[in-house]
Write a protein that holds these residues in place. Structure first.
Motif, PDB file in Angstrom:
ATOM      1  N   GLY B 225       0.702  -1.005   0.134  1.00  0.00           N
ATOM      2  CA  GLY B 225       0.095   0.140   0.016  1.00  0.00           C
ATOM      3  C   GLY B 225       0.910   1.055  -0.120  1.00  0.00           C
ATOM      4  N   ALA B 266      -1.996 -12.182  -1.734  1.00  0.00           N
ATOM      5  CA  ALA B 266      -1.969 -12.113  -0.782  1.00  0.00           C
ATOM      6  C   ALA B 266      -2.321 -11.029   0.618  1.00  0.00           C
ATOM      7  CB  ALA B 266      -0.510 -13.088  -0.227  1.00  0.00           C
ATOM      8  N   PRO B 268      -4.688  -8.761   2.159  1.00  0.00           N
ATOM      9  CA  PRO B 268      -6.458  -8.662   2.326  1.00  0.00           C
ATOM     10  C   PRO B 268      -6.349  -7.351   1.827  1.00  0.00           C
ATOM     11  CG  PRO B 268      -5.330  -8.489   4.387  1.00  0.00           C
ATOM     12  CD  PRO B 268      -4.270  -9.161   3.389  1.00  0.00           C
ATOM     13  N   LYS B 269      -8.033  -6.831   0.955  1.00  0.00           N
ATOM     14  CA  LYS B 269      -8.264  -5.425   0.223  1.00  0.00           C
ATOM     15  C   LYS B 269      -8.865  -4.870   1.274  1.00  0.00           C
ATOM     16  CE  LYS B 269      -5.011  -5.665  -3.841  1.00  0.00           C
ATOM     17  NZ  LYS B 269      -5.402  -7.700  -3.913  1.00  0.00           N
ATOM     18  N   MET B 270      -8.858  -3.803   1.214  1.00  0.00           N
ATOM     19  CA  MET B 270     -10.249  -3.120   2.008  1.00  0.00           C
ATOM     20  C   MET B 270     -12.102  -2.839   0.467  1.00  0.00           C
ATOM     21  SD  MET B 270      -9.862  -2.572   4.961  1.00  0.00           S
ATOM     22  CE  MET B 270     -11.205  -0.955   5.217  1.00  0.00           C
ATOM     23  N   ASP B 271     -11.740  -2.671  -0.513  1.00  0.00           N
ATOM     24  CA  ASP B 271     -12.197  -3.331  -1.616  1.00  0.00           C
ATOM     25  C   ASP B 271     -12.712  -4.089  -2.331  1.00  0.00           C
ATOM     26  OD1 ASP B 271     -10.248  -2.582  -2.733  1.00  0.00           O
ATOM     27  OD2 ASP B 271     -10.717  -0.746  -3.798  1.00  0.00           O
ATOM     28  N   GLU B 272     -12.474  -5.315  -1.322  1.00  0.00           N
ATOM     29  CA  GLU B 272     -12.939  -6.847  -2.001  1.00  0.00           C
ATOM     30  C   GLU B 272     -13.429  -7.797  -1.057  1.00  0.00           C
ATOM     31  OE1 GLU B 272      -9.597  -7.358  -4.978  1.00  0.00           O
ATOM     32  OE2 GLU B 272      -8.485  -8.570  -3.380  1.00  0.00           O
ATOM     33  N   ASP B 273     -14.209  -8.407  -1.675  1.00  0.00           N
ATOM     34  CA  ASP B 273     -14.602  -9.233  -0.392  1.00  0.00           C
ATOM     35  C   ASP B 273     -14.104 -11.015  -1.498  1.00  0.00           C
ATOM     36  OD1 ASP B 273     -16.008  -8.816   1.173  1.00  0.00           O
ATOM     37  OD2 ASP B 273     -17.437  -8.116   0.309  1.00  0.00           O
ATOM     38  N   LYS B 274     -12.880 -11.450  -0.713  1.00  0.00           N
ATOM     39  CA  LYS B 274     -12.528 -12.728  -0.664  1.00  0.00           C
ATOM     40  C   LYS B 274     -12.685 -13.798  -0.264  1.00  0.00           C
ATOM     41  CE  LYS B 274      -8.186 -11.871  -2.842  1.00  0.00           C
ATOM     42  NZ  LYS B 274      -6.929 -11.833  -3.823  1.00  0.00           N
ATOM     43  N   GLU B 275     -12.728 -15.071  -0.269  1.00  0.00           N
ATOM     44  CA  GLU B 275     -13.053 -15.632   0.532  1.00  0.00           C
ATOM     45  C   GLU B 275     -11.427 -16.255   1.683  1.00  0.00           C
ATOM     46  OE1 GLU B 275     -14.577 -17.356   3.701  1.00  0.00           O
ATOM     47  OE2 GLU B 275     -15.795 -16.154   3.212  1.00  0.00           O
ATOM     48  N   GLU B 276     -10.671 -17.000   0.681  1.00  0.00           N
ATOM     49  CA  GLU B 276      -9.357 -17.295   0.213  1.00  0.00           C
ATOM     50  C   GLU B 276      -9.040 -15.823  -0.349  1.00  0.00           C
ATOM     51  OE1 GLU B 276      -7.310 -21.182  -0.308  1.00  0.00           O
ATOM     52  OE2 GLU B 276      -9.252 -21.468  -0.278  1.00  0.00           O
ATOM     53  N   LEU B 277      -7.516 -15.997   0.533  1.00  0.00           N
ATOM     54  CA  LEU B 277      -6.500 -14.749  -0.592  1.00  0.00           C
ATOM     55  C   LEU B 277      -5.348 -15.861  -0.175  1.00  0.00           C
ATOM     56  CD1 LEU B 277      -5.726 -13.243   3.117  1.00  0.00           C
ATOM     57  CD2 LEU B 277      -6.451 -12.337   0.699  1.00  0.00           C
ATOM     58  N   SER B 278      -4.385 -15.659  -1.821  1.00  0.00           N
ATOM     59  CA  SER B 278      -3.913 -16.175  -1.699  1.00  0.00           C
ATOM     60  C   SER B 278      -2.699 -16.468  -1.255  1.00  0.00           C
ATOM     61  CB  SER B 278      -3.364 -15.902  -4.042  1.00  0.00           C
ATOM     62  OG  SER B 278      -2.401 -15.004  -4.062  1.00  0.00           O
TER      63      SER B 278
END
Lengths: 328, 340
Positions: B225, B266, B268-278
């Protein structure tokens, strides 16, 4: 709560007006001369199976809240209800019993594991303390836990120093899971880890939540991590809960000026997005001598006259979205 | 500011094939291995990578501040404004440090002397490089403190480091670093120890100083960031080598190296919803266990091929201004074929 999907879910944990003060000793007789109001009148609840994230900057009282709930610290005032039962004043055997249901994962994977014990012993210890199981069953159980957290089986005979930070955090998680607790308090579980390892541990925690039917209190300073992990988020500032809401409305529509500033301050990993940033003046005041009225008013860009006198109460301004600010 | 007309300008700093080694149990191992890059005037270059990837060692090599007897530069060149820093004596280097190149560190408390006042430490930097009177130096240090956004600087000059908060201390560190208006500032994780709202203040300050002083900055960080907000160009390091180099937009929107791609997924981003991170399996190999040949990321790479263990990839240009070290790309193939 008015959210219909959550109606049937009961509260696993309910915190009512919790206060935890650290006494400050001074003078010749080491008398208490003041209090650090680390947690000052905080209320929230966690439903079964959900993850509540607690965010805030250093010194905001988020870790103290976690430690008070697991009764590592004694509350100065207020109530902690676990499955409807008041555990605030439990002592001795009854307190021991409740600790089977609440476990903790710590921040520092180096300091929270005994260097003299084999990993197998570390994970087995909570089980030995509470349950009467045969040595063979115990070992099987521990092996099973180690595989579930993604460690090789031969980890059983190794010592903590032989593992990397991420793997040590897995050991800490296996230990926390050993008694099949209902609530896990994770205090900054990934802040000591590198990004690639951090994502491994976050994915693991999510997987285990479904597998073991866990409820999490997830404490962290990194808002992006908290948003990724939590269903609802509580924002703390100087010992107070200033806003609590489900994660999407917290991010899409933060109400408290502090939350707005906090979200805008996070550097976004996207060079094309140039956003308006609210830069706060100054530092967090000392909790030993907090400002009167709203704790945030000296730094607040929207402060009004009454903010310095009256402390705003946490009130529901939208379904499921509570905020402590005179603007609402 | 990043201005692409500066392309033709001569680089301010040029690092060529730098190799820095550390002594472990009597043997030297390369913590920085064959690293080449350049910094142009007024450019902010970000260096990212996980702990142990060599980003701090690289910057200490440039400053010639490697721990004596433990770390040494084994090869390569460090050219600053046409002068070879690696050939300089300690005395010559002292003239450059603090005047032409400055550095700020992650932990402001440990990089200041607790028994001297802020003013004393600031004036020391000034006296070392300029010929001014005591009164002038004091005046200048008050002005410097003011320029880094410290309120009531006349008071703060007489205070001690422990009386300041973390954010204030970092401001003082910055004031010391820019006291002689250096051409290059190396900032090693300058905001890692700070809270986000304070981090935002410090980043803003660094950017405005960079613009006003026409300074170049090497920004070492693990936070993508911070890179996205601050930098013009980014170098991604892994296990002591540069794996990718590109301008910031290209790196975030068109990463080529598998490591960079995975690292982007890998976080986590504030503006997206992801169940799993790479995630990247395994960990960075330790200095002693680095593979002798081949790509150092191969054992964690999901795209690894058998050749990855034998061919050491070169940092080759795949597009204008975009370099990658991965044999998935023709440009990374060593010219003389397979190296043993």
């Amino acid at each position: 709560m008015s959210n219909t999907s959550l109606v049937e879910k009961e509260n696993l944990l309910e915190i009512k007006n919790l206060k935890t003060y650290y006494p400050v000793k001074g003078g010749f007789f080491r008398r208490t001369v003041g209090n650090v109001k680390a947690v000052d009148d905080v209320s929230f609840e966690i439903k079964k199976g959900e993850t509540l994230g607690l965010v805030g900057e250093s010194g905001c009282g988020k870790s103290t809240t976690g430690r008070t709930i697991i009764r590592l610290l004694n509350a100065t005032d207020g109530e902690i209800l676990f499955e409807g039962k008041d555990i605030t004043k439990l002592r001795g055997k009854t307190l021991q019993a409740i600790r089977q249901d609440i476990q903790m994962v710590f921040q520092d994977p180096y300091a929270s594991l005994n260097p003299m014990q084999m990993v197998g012993e570390i994970v087995a210890e909570p089980i030995k303390n509470f349950k009467n199981v045969s040595t063979k069953d115990l070992k099987e159980d521990v092996m099973d836990l180690l595989t579930k957290v993604g460690l090789p089986e031969d980890a059983y005979y190794k010592y903590a120093h032989e593992f990397s930070g991420g793997q040590r955090q897995r050991i800490g998680i296996a230990r926390a899971l050993a008694l099949r607790p209902k609530l896990i308090i994770a205090d900054e579980p990934v802040s000591a880890l590198d990004v690639s390892v951090q994502s491994q541990v976050l994915n693991l925690l999510k997987k285990l939540q479904t597998e073991f039917d866990l409820t999490f209190l997830f404490i962290a300073h990194d808002l992006s991590v908290v948003k990724h992990m939590s269903d609802r988020i509580g924002v703390m500032y100087l010992g107070n809960m200033v806003e609590i809401a489900d994660r999407n409305s917290m991010y899409a529509e933060p109400l408290h000026p502090y939350t707005q500033a906090l979200i805008s301050a996070i550097p976004m990993p996207d060079p094309r997005r140039k956003k308006e940033r609210i830069v706060l003046e100054g530092d967090v005041p000392s909790p030993l001598n907090p400002p009167t009225g709203c704790p945030f008013h000296p730094r607040c860009p929207a402060a009004m006259a009454e903010c310095s006198q009256v402390k705003p109460a946490l009130k529901e301004v939208k379904p499921g979205h509570r905020v402590a600010c005179h603007l609402y | 500011m990043s201005n692409y007309s500066i392309h033709k300008e001569a680089p301010l700093l040029e690092v060529k094939n730098l190799e820095t080694a550390f002594n472990i149990d009597g043997e030297y191992y390369n913590a920085v291995d064959n690293v080449s890059f350049s910094v142009k005037p007024r450019q902010i270059v970000g260096v990212v990578g996980e702990s142990g990837c060599g980003k701090s060692v690289m910057s200490l090599s440039v400053m010639q501040l490697l721990p004596k007897g433990v770390g040494k530069i084994r090869g390569g060149e460090i050219v600053f404004e046409g002068v070879h820093l690696e050939k300089m004596s300690e005395k010559e280097m002292n003239k450059i440090r603090g005047r032409d190149i400055s550095m700020i560190f992650q932990e402001p408390m440990t990089s200041m002397n607790p028994v001297f006042t802020i003013g004393f430490q600031l004036q020391e930097v000034l006296f070392n490089h300029t010929n001014i009177s005591k009164a002038e130096a004091r005046q200048k240090s008050v002005a410097l403190l003011k320029s880094v956004g410290i309120s009531r600087p006349e008071k703060i000059v007489d205070e001690y480091p422990h009386q300041l908060s973390g954010g204030m201390r970092q401001r003082v560190m910055i004031a010391m670093a820019i006291a002689n208006q250096p051409k290059l500032l190396i900032a090693d994780e300058p905001t890692t120890a700070l809270d986000v709202t304070v981090q935002a203040q410090i980043l803003e300050l660094l950017k405005s100083i960079q613009e006003v002083n026409d300074m170049s900055v090497i920004m070492i960080t693990h936070d993508l960031g911070v890179v996205a907000e601050m930098c013009d160009e980014v170098i991604v390091m892994y296990a002591g080598r540069i794996v990718e180099r590109a301008d910031v937009d290209t790196l975030f929107y068109n990463p080529k190296h598998p490591y960079t791609e995975l690292m982007m997924g890998a976080i986590p981003k504030m503006d997206e919803d992801k169940e799993e991170l790479s995630s990247i399996k395994g960990i960075v190999p330790s200095l002693k266990n680095m593979p002798a040949t081949g790509c150092r990321f191969a054992n964690r790479c999901p795209k690894a091929m058998p050749e990855c263990a034998t061919i050491t990839p070169l940092l080759g240009e795949v597009e204008q201004g975009h370099e990658v070290a991965c044999i998935l790309y023709e440009a990374s193939m060593p010219k003389e074929g397979v190296k043993a």
